[in-house]
Write an enzyme that holds these catalytic residues in place. Structure first.
Site: not given
Ligand SMILES: *Cc1c(COP(=O)(O)O)cnc(C)c1O
Length: 373
Positions: A69-70, A179, A200-201, A239, A323
């Site tokens: 997501a970052t 989220q 995904a995580h 890739t 964070c």
């Molecule tokens: C965890 C999170 C991110 C970061 O996601 P990554 O996949 O670890 O880069 C960004 N925004 C929100 C709201 C998150 O909870």
């Protein structure tokens, strides 16, 4: 160990784990190769692309896989605004005070590129009010960005209403759905979202993979976030991470079933009831439209740092978001809600795992009780 930090990352789902083992063993070819194995893997990647697209009411041509997501948020701001798609006269961005930290860091960069940033405050209940966004939109507003679900409070913002305003005003609308995805309904058309970020995580998939949705992507001029050999429509070179994408696909498929079972258990209600029974004074931050796995609790009569320290071997708890919890400063989300530094210090976020038990809740309540001043 009771793991209460799933808003930072969920453990891998068992189905994802076995998919990953198999994929790392068998799906080693490069998806851009024109031989049989390459084509087979490319097909698997496109199946996941399609599955993700279907789950949010989009076309698979509108999905780009990213590292998470970052990166998706970086694409939403930098690639969308600096690639020639938006008039360079438009140099105003609206976002909120309660976004994930990465948004503020991207905004700092955009400021250096000559953009002006307006930050919207949440209401007392933790939600962003659509009218507060509307009031700040100007002729030179290029982008509105509001997260779907907040990662410290679990609150669900009225994305559809904000989307309606953005359509009416002709402003691009991005939402960080890291989220919320697979935990609550998303439809990019109903919500009038132009760009959306996924990870995904946060749904039991592997780390290092995510996606961004971009409306009508093929007709858009975007600045590549990584210049490369044309992968992911030229926007994200390198890739393609086939095994991680296949694992992401399994998480997309299985997570909602686990989450639904979890939701039915109402562990949050149980926790609050037990705290009441034990006469432990508490306040919940973010009170309306909250997801069932996440709760921000202020406990004025509990020494939260003692609670965390005394139980560090048995309970995995975060004071704020992942964070910011290692920093001494109070969470920006809590201070934005109007909590004082002291109140923020007696606050922590619980985000439940999918396999929680009633006994786990008892253990948590006992630990809280023991840490009373
Ligand atoms: C965890 C999170 C991110 C970061 O996601 P990554 O996949 O670890 O880069 C960004 N925004 C929100 C709201 C998150 O909870």
């Amino acid at each position: 160990m009771i793991y209460l930090d799933t808003a930072a990352s969920y453990p891998l789902l068992p189905e994802v784990k076995s998919t990953l083992y198999r994929a790392f063993e068998q799906e080693f070819a490069n998806s851009a190769s024109s031989h049989l194995l390459g084509e087979l893997i490319n097909k698997k990647i496109d199946d996941v692309r399609e599955k993700l697209a279907d789950s949010i009411g989009a076309y698979s041509s509108e999905i780009i896989f990213t590292s998470g997501a970052t990166e998706s948020n970086n694409i939403a701001f930098k690639s969308m605004l600096l690639g020639g798609e938006i008039s360079p006269e438009k140099k105003h961005i609206i976002t909120t005070e309660i976004e994930h930290k990465c948004i503020f860091s991207i905004c700092e960069y955009m400021k250096n590129q000559g953009y002006e940033i307006t930050l919207i405050k949440p209401q007392k209940n933790g939600l962003i009010c659509p009218n507060d966004i509307k009031k700040e939109i100007r002729p030179d507003t290029a982008l509105v960005s509001v997260m779907h679900v907040n990662n410290e409070l679990g609150t669900i913002n009225p994305i559809g209403e904000i989307g309606d305003i953005c359509v009416e005003k002709g402003v691009l609308f991005h939402s960080d759905a890291a989220q919320s995805y697979r935990k609550t309904e998303i439809d990019v058309d109903d919500m009038n979202v132009d760009i959306m970020s996924f990870s995904a995580h946060k749904i039991g998939g592997p780390k290092g993979i995510g996606a961004v949705y971009i409306r009508d992507l093929r007709h858009k001029m975007l600045l590549p976030v990584i210049h490369g050999a044309g992968q992911e429509q030229g926007i994200r070179g390198g890739t393609v991470a086939a095994p991680l994408i296949v694992g992401f696909g399994t998480a997309i498929e299985y997570f909602p079933k686990y989450y639904k079972n979890f939701e039915e258990m109402d562990y949050k209600g149980l926790l609050l009831k037990k705290l009441e029974c034990e006469r432990i004074n508490f306040q919940v931050n973010g009170t309306e439209k909250v997801l069932p796995h996440c709760i921000s609790l202020s406990l004025p009569e509990i020494n939260v740092s003692v609670l965390l320290r005394e139980n560090e071997q048995t309970i995995c708890l975060a004071q704020g978001s992942a964070c910011s919890s290692k920093e001494i400063e109070a969470s920006h989300v809590l201070t934005s809600l109007g909590l004082t530094r002291e109140q923020a210090q007696s606050t922590f976020r619980i985000s439940f795992p999918l396999d929680l038990t009633n006994e786990n809740i008892d253990t948590i309540v006992t630990a809280i009780k023991k840490a009373a001043y």
